[in-house]
Design a protein around this motif. Structure first.
Motif, PDB file in Angstrom:
ATOM      1  N   CYS A  75       0.953  -1.253   0.064  1.00 47.75           N
ATOM      2  CA  CYS A  75       0.065  -0.056  -0.085  1.00 47.75           C
ATOM      3  C   CYS A  75       1.018   1.114   0.032  1.00 47.75           C
TER       4      CYS A  75
ATOM      5  N   TYR B 191      -5.112   7.533   7.822  1.00 45.43           N
ATOM      6  CA  TYR B 191      -4.914   6.608   6.816  1.00 45.43           C
ATOM      7  C   TYR B 191      -5.063   5.218   7.230  1.00 45.43           C
TER       8      TYR B 191
ATOM      9  N   SER C 269      -8.519   3.994   8.973  1.00 44.22           N
ATOM     10  CA  SER C 269      -9.441   3.767   7.892  1.00 44.22           C
ATOM     11  C   SER C 269      -9.426   2.685   6.940  1.00 44.22           C
ATOM     12  N   ASN C 270      -8.021   2.207   6.755  1.00 44.40           N
ATOM     13  CA  ASN C 270      -7.976   1.240   5.755  1.00 44.40           C
ATOM     14  C   ASN C 270      -7.429  -0.113   6.185  1.00 44.40           C
TER      15      ASN C 270
END
Length: 308
Positions: free
Chosen positions: A285, A303, A306-307
């Motif tokens: 990622c 980030y 949330s991912n």
């Protein structure tokens, strides 16, 4: 719960961002930087985390207490002993209290909780082990010196031929750290030095096998951007351990235990074109991982939350 494996000045920025964005995080701290000095037990990585999260860290230096004075050290220097390790007057109180509590029979885990409570932190900072072991630099003549001594006293002036974790075979993962890892929904490897910040944690006997079982929830944040260390001597240490000091070497180092790896957007083209096919089991990622201010620390934390 999110658990972060952390150590050194390369970790505190992500730890600080995550603490601001989540109410349910735990830190498992490197303890291999710990050492005895002037009869006091000093834990640089644990203290950096506690000072950093309680807004007491000297951010310019990256260590110690902000606006500290050094009268103790100045006076010690007049009496003759070496004063290569910078102990501030406020910082000194931590080491004195910790040493006293150790002499009273308290474990490092118990003592660290004492300090997190005193500094008003609503999270658990867990030493990776209650056993003392050290990161030692192997220099010419097969001589071993403590990492702190090598960098602060000798200013990294000698070639490093190897890095070993002295006494680590006697170390054990604390029950608290083990339970924390098993109960976490996400395990983060902070972008600390892989050899001297994260390496001493994952090389405690039994730890690597535990992490392999938990691999699907482990995310590594890269300490490298464009094949160079974001900060610190990461490349020097990787070379000393015969690990290629680049993105491929870093991926190899963590590939057995990390399911997901976050790299900077600047590295996306190289990884996608040259490396991805060699690591089909890894989820790569990309984000902006350079944390130069508080806004960027929290942005990366958001980030991640949330991912993953």
């Amino acid at each position: 719960m999110i658990t972060i494996l952390a150590g050194g000045t390369g970790s505190i920025k992500l730890v600080r961002g995550m603490y601001k964005e989540s109410e349910n995080i735990t830190i498992i701290s490197n303890v291999a930087d710990n050492f005895w000095h002037y009869g006091l037990y000093i834990c640089p990585d644990i203290d950096t985390i506690i000072y950093g999260l309680s807004n007491n860290l000297d951010r310019k230096k990256g260590w110690g207490v902000k606006r500290d004075s050094f009268n103790f050290l100045k006076y010690m220097n007049t009496l003759g002993p070496e004063t290569w390790f910078n102990l501030g007057d406020k910082d000194l109180t931590t080491h004195v209290l910790r040493t006293q509590l150790l002499k009273e029979g308290k474990s490092l885990t118990e003592i660290t909780k004492f300090f997190t409570d005193k500094y008003g932190l609503s999270l658990l900072v867990a030493p990776a082990s209650d056993t003392h072991y050290e990161s030692n630099m192997v220099i010419e003549g097969n001589k071993r010196i403590h990492l702190q001594e090598y960098w602060i006293k000798y200013k990294g002036s000698m070639p490093v031929y190897d890095i070993i974790y002295n006494n680590i075979k006697k170390a054990r993962v604390t029950l608290q750290a083990q339970r924390t890892l098993e109960e976490s929904r996400l395990i983060l490897f902070a972008p600390g030095n892989p050899i001297t910040s994260i390496g001493p944690i994952i090389n405690i006997p039994g730890m690597k096998n535990l992490l392999k079982k938990l691999k699907n929830k482990i995310v590594m944040v890269s300490p490298l951007i464009s094949n160079r260390a974001v900060s610190g001597p990461c490349e020097i240490y990787m070379k000393a351990k015969n690990i290629s000091p680049n993105l491929r070497g870093l991926i190899d180092f963590y590939s057995e235990i990390a399911n997901t790896m976050i790299f900077d957007k600047l590295d996306e083209a190289e990884i996608e074109k040259k490396l991805r096919n060699d690591y089909p089991e890894i989820n790569f990622c990309y984000s902006n991982i350079l944390m130069t201010n508080l806004r960027k620390e929290t942005s990366l934390a958001r980030y991640i939350i949330s991912n993953f």
